[in-house]
Design a protein around this motif. Structure first.
Motif, PDB file in Angstrom:
ATOM      1  N   ILE A  12       0.858  -1.176   0.000  1.00 12.87           N
ATOM      2  CA  ILE A  12       0.000   0.000   0.000  1.00 12.87           C
ATOM      3  C   ILE A  12       0.895   1.227   0.000  1.00 12.87           C
ATOM      4  O   ILE A  12       1.782   1.353   0.840  1.00 12.87           O
ATOM      5  N   LEU A  13       0.659   2.111  -0.948  1.00 12.79           N
ATOM      6  CA  LEU A  13       1.439   3.336  -1.077  1.00 12.79           C
ATOM      7  C   LEU A  13       0.551   4.537  -0.884  1.00 12.79           C
ATOM      8  O   LEU A  13      -0.637   4.500  -1.247  1.00 12.79           O
ATOM      9  N   PRO A  61       3.188   3.021 -20.615  1.00 12.85           N
ATOM     10  CA  PRO A  61       4.429   3.256 -19.870  1.00 12.85           C
ATOM     11  C   PRO A  61       4.435   4.470 -18.951  1.00 12.85           C
ATOM     12  O   PRO A  61       5.312   4.592 -18.084  1.00 12.85           O
ATOM     13  N   ASN A  62       3.462   5.377 -19.107  1.00 11.14           N
ATOM     14  CA  ASN A  62       3.522   6.642 -18.369  1.00 11.14           C
ATOM     15  C   ASN A  62       3.436   6.423 -16.869  1.00 11.14           C
ATOM     16  O   ASN A  62       2.559   5.720 -16.377  1.00 11.14           O
ATOM     17  N   GLY A  63       4.361   7.051 -16.133  1.00 17.05           N
ATOM     18  CA  GLY A  63       4.387   6.945 -14.681  1.00 17.05           C
ATOM     19  C   GLY A  63       5.296   5.843 -14.171  1.00 17.05           C
ATOM     20  O   GLY A  63       5.389   5.635 -12.962  1.00 17.05           O
ATOM     21  N   TYR A  64       5.954   5.149 -15.087  1.00 16.96           N
ATOM     22  CA  TYR A  64       6.821   4.026 -14.727  1.00 16.96           C
ATOM     23  C   TYR A  64       8.191   4.169 -15.386  1.00 16.96           C
ATOM     24  O   TYR A  64       8.327   4.799 -16.417  1.00 16.96           O
ATOM     25  N   ASN A  65       9.183   3.537 -14.760  1.00 15.04           N
ATOM     26  CA  ASN A  65      10.506   3.427 -15.354  1.00 15.04           C
ATOM     27  C   ASN A  65      11.051   2.039 -15.088  1.00 15.04           C
ATOM     28  O   ASN A  65      10.691   1.405 -14.089  1.00 15.04           O
ATOM     29  N   VAL A  66      11.922   1.578 -15.982  1.00 15.93           N
ATOM     30  CA  VAL A  66      12.530   0.265 -15.806  1.00 15.93           C
ATOM     31  C   VAL A  66      14.020   0.367 -16.093  1.00 15.93           C
ATOM     32  O   VAL A  66      14.499   1.339 -16.691  1.00 15.93           O
ATOM     33  N   SER A  67      14.734  -0.655 -15.686  1.00 15.02           N
ATOM     34  CA  SER A  67      16.144  -0.800 -16.015  1.00 15.02           C
ATOM     35  C   SER A  67      16.429  -2.282 -16.159  1.00 15.02           C
ATOM     36  O   SER A  67      15.707  -3.121 -15.612  1.00 15.02           O
ATOM     37  N   ALA A  82       0.171   7.398  -8.042  1.00 12.87           N
ATOM     38  CA  ALA A  82      -1.161   7.983  -8.189  1.00 12.87           C
ATOM     39  C   ALA A  82      -2.207   6.887  -8.024  1.00 12.87           C
ATOM     40  O   ALA A  82      -1.920   5.710  -8.293  1.00 12.87           O
ATOM     41  N   PRO A  83      -3.435   7.247  -7.621  1.00 13.72           N
ATOM     42  CA  PRO A  83      -4.493   6.231  -7.454  1.00 13.72           C
ATOM     43  C   PRO A  83      -4.727   5.415  -8.725  1.00 13.72           C
ATOM     44  O   PRO A  83      -5.099   4.245  -8.646  1.00 13.72           O
ATOM     45  N   SER A  84      -4.484   6.017  -9.900  1.00 12.39           N
ATOM     46  CA  SER A  84      -4.686   5.290 -11.164  1.00 12.39           C
ATOM     47  C   SER A  84      -3.692   4.140 -11.337  1.00 12.39           C
ATOM     48  O   SER A  84      -3.878   3.288 -12.219  1.00 12.39           O
ATOM     49  N   GLN A  85      -2.667   4.104 -10.506  1.00 14.96           N
ATOM     50  CA  GLN A  85      -1.695   3.016 -10.582  1.00 14.96           C
ATOM     51  C   GLN A  85      -2.042   1.853  -9.646  1.00 14.96           C
ATOM     52  O   GLN A  85      -1.298   0.872  -9.570  1.00 14.96           O
ATOM     53  N   THR A 107       2.181  -8.658  -8.043  1.00 12.92           N
ATOM     54  CA  THR A 107       2.253  -7.740  -6.902  1.00 12.92           C
ATOM     55  C   THR A 107       0.972  -6.921  -6.903  1.00 12.92           C
ATOM     56  O   THR A 107       0.676  -6.250  -7.893  1.00 12.92           O
ATOM     57  N   ARG A 108       0.228  -7.008  -5.808  1.00 16.80           N
ATOM     58  CA  ARG A 108      -1.013  -6.235  -5.690  1.00 16.80           C
ATOM     59  C   ARG A 108      -0.686  -4.906  -5.034  1.00 16.80           C
ATOM     60  O   ARG A 108      -0.294  -4.868  -3.875  1.00 16.80           O
ATOM     61  N   LEU A 109      -0.843  -3.812  -5.804  1.00 15.47           N
ATOM     62  CA  LEU A 109      -0.484  -2.487  -5.318  1.00 15.47           C
ATOM     63  C   LEU A 109      -1.729  -1.629  -5.174  1.00 15.47           C
ATOM     64  O   LEU A 109      -2.558  -1.551  -6.087  1.00 15.47           O
ATOM     65  N   THR A 110      -1.847  -0.991  -4.023  1.00 18.56           N
ATOM     66  CA  THR A 110      -2.936  -0.049  -3.778  1.00 18.56           C
ATOM     67  C   THR A 110      -2.332   1.307  -3.452  1.00 18.56           C
ATOM     68  O   THR A 110      -1.463   1.404  -2.578  1.00 18.56           O
TER      69      THR A 110
END
Lengths: 112, 114
Positions: A12-13, A61-67, A82-85, A107-110
């Motif tokens: 939870i974030l 991809p918006n709002g995310y980054n990877v490596s 953001a709540p949309s994520q 991974t369940r993210l809220t």
């Protein structure tokens, strides 16, 4: 053989916080993917990688980054959550394009 | 990747065969037909894939129409563990330059009655 391992399983974030979703595979696969799945929907591709040092954008991809510094690991970074994520995130790997993909448990993210 | 059409849900009885249809009228000559399934609260799981000929493996069979505009996933003897969402996905191995990855629709929710 562990396959594709994702951590954490739940998180939870708060809005504006950041975090990294971890993904590791032990099958020596070149191709790795990040998807998100919203309730009642199919999976949507966020980012993918065809090998260490190479990443590319998917559908959302918006709002995310990877490596991708190693073959084994493909972390997904969320900046300014953001709540949309709020979603379930799945990591996957495959030997090559179009071959059988192996998925992690998610991974369940809220975001609140 | 070309689009597929599947029924939203299907119901079957335990220990009976299940035929899950998929229409893909705009399939190209280099599109492979992939099937994945997703059990509740789990990640998707590969089931089977094929190009033109019918395919069999330990999980299921894939019957592909002669014109390749449709296909059917066959579970020969459904169990309660087969209750899942089944996704039919087209994958072009040779679309250089396009984004890689699987394009998931909503799939077919398979309900198995005891």
């Amino acid at each position: 053989n562990a396959g594709v391992t994702q951590t954490p399983k739940f998180r939870i974030l708060k809005i504006g916080q950041s975090m990294t979703l971890q993904c590791a595979q032990d099958m020596n696969h070149n191709y790795m993917y990040w998807y998100r799945q919203d309730p009642g929907m199919g999976l949507k591709l966020i980012y993918y990688s065809v090998g260490a040092g190479i990443t590319d954008k998917g559908e959302v991809p918006n709002g995310y980054n990877v490596s991708r510094s190693t073959t084994e690991d493909f972390p997904l970074r969320l900046e300014l959550a953001a709540p949309s994520q709020t979603s379930v995130y799945f990591c996957a790997s495959s030997y090559a394009r179009g071959t059988e993909a192996f998925f992690g448990q998610g991974t369940r993210l809220t975001v609140v | 990747d070309a689009k597929t059409t599947q029924p939203n849900s299907m119901e079957s009885n335990e220990e009976e065969p299940v035929h899950l249809p998929c229409n893909h009228s705009t399939i190209s000559g280099t599109d492979y037909i992939h099937w994945y399934r997703q059990l509740p609260s789990q990640g998707p799981e590969y089931v089977i894939h094929g190009l033109t000929s019918n395919v069999n493996n330990r999980m299921a069979s894939l019957a592909i129409a002669e014109d390749r505009k449709s296909s059917t996933l066959i579970l020969h003897r459904a169990t309660l563990r087969d209750a899942a969402v089944y996704y039919c996905i087209l994958r072009d191995l040779y679309s250089g330059g396009g984004a890689d990855g699987l394009t998931f629709g909503k799939g077919t929710h398979l309900i198995i009655q005891p």
